[in-house]
Design an enzyme around this catalytic site. Structure first.
Site, PDB file in Angstrom:
ATOM      1  N   SER A 163     -20.289  45.369  51.251  1.00 27.31           N
ATOM      2  CA  SER A 163     -21.662  45.554  52.042  1.00 27.31           C
ATOM      3  C   SER A 163     -22.513  46.490  51.426  1.00 27.31           C
ATOM      4  CB  SER A 163     -21.418  45.503  53.515  1.00 27.31           C
ATOM      5  OG  SER A 163     -22.827  46.222  54.163  1.00 27.31           O
TER       6      SER A 163
ATOM      7  N   ASN B 115     -16.325  40.859  53.298  1.00 29.70           N
ATOM      8  CA  ASN B 115     -16.844  39.637  53.406  1.00 29.70           C
ATOM      9  C   ASN B 115     -16.198  38.342  52.764  1.00 29.70           C
ATOM     10  OD1 ASN B 115     -18.782  40.833  55.236  1.00 29.70           O
ATOM     11  ND2 ASN B 115     -19.865  41.463  53.303  1.00 29.70           N
TER      12      ASN B 115
ATOM     13  N   ARG C 219     -38.771  -2.106  38.142  1.00 33.55           N
ATOM     14  CA  ARG C 219     -38.631  -0.703  37.763  1.00 33.55           C
ATOM     15  C   ARG C 219     -39.519  -0.101  38.503  1.00 33.55           C
ATOM     16  NH1 ARG C 219     -39.756   0.016  32.076  1.00 33.55           N
ATOM     17  NH2 ARG C 219     -39.234   1.992  32.208  1.00 33.55           N
TER      18      ARG C 219
ATOM     19  N   LYS D 146     -16.610  46.717  54.989  1.00 35.06           N
ATOM     20  CA  LYS D 146     -16.754  45.148  55.198  1.00 35.06           C
ATOM     21  C   LYS D 146     -16.086  44.775  53.868  1.00 35.06           C
ATOM     22  CE  LYS D 146     -18.922  42.903  57.544  1.00 35.06           C
ATOM     23  NZ  LYS D 146     -20.198  42.399  57.355  1.00 35.06           N
TER      24      LYS D 146
END
Length: 451
Positions: free
Chosen positions: A277, A285, A316, A283
């Site tokens: 972080s 994550n 087409r 942290k």
């Protein structure tokens, strides 16, 4: 996509397959195969086809990509200015051969065939990654087949399972994905050659023979008829890839939830600079899960545009076909990137078996309520047993005590079971059902013991 984000969402080999340079390379391959096929059938001189093939060997270095990009915006597709440049390059070597470049074809023939060739090569990369994920998951299934953990429904603790069973379910999904890929190849990897309206009238009586030779040159299936306006092949292919992406999203959701601080049962692999972080040093994550879940959100939207693009006008279409150019490369690239992230996690996932054991006890025995009820049911009937255990659960919650202490004091329980038997009801190892049989079946499927 910005190159700043490519390493987060994409996979290098598949990204290269869908690069501008690679697209032109596949278009060159289609044009070369066209000339070779037409020479074999006798539509154009062999000498012209030989020159076109010789020029194709180093033509990418002579293509002006900047001019191509500008001209594509004016022409409505890249094939028109590409054919002009290719013709000019061939003409510089042999003016006579240049007369036969792109003979009898239309822009969509070359672009559709190039797209099929791209998808074929990209799918080979995806299949390799998928097989690696499958084998790694099988290995982890073996390792953790007996590691008991809590199974969760509606995000709540439910009943015991094993981590190996969760992995076996993932492996089983990979197996189905591999099986799906195998069954669609001959159907979706089909050449496109129809000329202006799909009739190949420009080739007169040689149309069918050229299509057969063209398909063979490219190693693609021969179509029974032109498919300019019928896009089910590409949509089926993209849908199958999107199914893989959805399964990867489910797995990423699982392990990201298991990484929550309060749960802490698994973690993504560690590496310097990974999962940190910008403000909170502690942290860690789930960055791989974040990328995979973002892709899993994006791919269904892209698929929606492909499904809508199936509704085309006449022989087409206007606009619907063009939408594929944006959606298909992105679906393949996001899925390949997610497979690479998943493989990395499967190989290096850190499993905290102690947290798994601790989490089994965080409800003070409530997760074994069904086991107790099913033991009592033969004695007093399922409904009455449910009432007795439900009331016991409420008492345990209100008094903040273990459910076993409440159950072991109930007269309607003690008259049927000893204390040792009651204690056994609360052993999570004893209430795993047929999980090991399921794991055995998944492992046997992998070895071909079960067809």
């Amino acid at each position: 996509m910005s190159q700043l984000y490519a390493s987060l969402f994409y996979q290098p080999q598949v990204t290269e397959i869908f690069s501008d340079r690679a697209l032109v390379m596949y278009m060159v391959e289609a044009e070369t195969a066209l000339a070779k096929a037409q020479a074999e059938v006798g539509v154009i001189p062999q000498s012209a086809a030989t020159v076109i093939q010789q020029v194709a060997q180093n033509v990418l270095d002579k293509i002006d990509f900047d001019a191509l990009a500008v001209a594509a915006g004016l022409a409505g597709n890249i094939a028109i200015p590409f054919v002009k440049q290719l013709t000019a390059i061939v003409k510089a070597q042999d003016p006579e051969a240049a007369r036969f470049v792109h003979w009898g074809a239309t822009s969509q023939d070359i672009l559709d065939t190039a797209c099929i060739l791209q998808c074929r090569d990209a799918l080979a990369q995806i299949e390799t990654l998928l097989q690696q994920c499958y084998q790694t998951t099988l290995m982890q299934t073996e390792i953790y087949r007996h590691q008991v953990m809590i199974g969760r429904t509606w995000l709540q603790q439910a009943l015991p399972i094993t981590f190996g069973h969760k992995l076996a379910r993932w492996a089983s999904g990979f197996k189905r994905d591999l099986d799906r890929l195998e069954t669609i190849k001959s159907r979706v990897f089909t050449a496109q050659l129809g000329g202006a309206v799909g009739s190949l009238a420009s080739l007169q009586q040689h149309g069918s023979a050229v299509v057969a030779a063209y398909s063979k040159c490219l190693g693609l299936s021969q179509p029974s008829c032109t498919w300019h306006g019928e896009r089910d092949r590409l949509v089926e292919l993209a849908s199958t890839v999107a199914l893989i992406m959805g399964s990867l999203g489910k797995m990423a959701r699982d392990w990201s939830l298991m990484m929550q601080t309060e749960i802490g049962e698994v973690s993504e692999p560690t590496a310097k600079g990974r999962g940190g972080s910008s403000t909170m040093p502690h942290k860690r994550n789930p960055v791989a899960a974040a990328a995979i879940l973002a892709a899993a959100n994006r791919v269904p939207v892209l698929m929606s545009s492909l499904y809508q693009s199936m509704v085309q006008e006449h022989e087409r279409s206007l606009g619907s076909w063009h939408a594929e150019w944006l959606a298909i490369p992105e679906i393949f690239q996001l899925t390949a990137g997610s497979l690479a992230r998943t493989l990395d996690v499967l190989k290096g996932m850190e499993v905290d078996v102690d947290r798994m054991k601790n989490n089994l006890e965080c409800t003070s025995g409530l997760i074994m309520a069904e086991a107790v009820m099913m033991a009592l049911a033969p004695k007093m009937g399922r409904l009455q047993a449910h009432h007795v255990v439900e009331a016991a659960c409420q008492t345990a919650i209100e008094n903040q005590v273990h459910l076993m202490s409440v159950i072991s004091e109930l007269d309607e329980v003690k008259q049927h079971f000893t204390l040792d038997q009651i204690q056994q009801f609360f052993s999570s190892d004893s209430y795993l059902g047929n999980i090991q049989d399921q794991i055995d079946t998944v492992l046997q499927e992998a070895t071909g013991e079960i067809q």
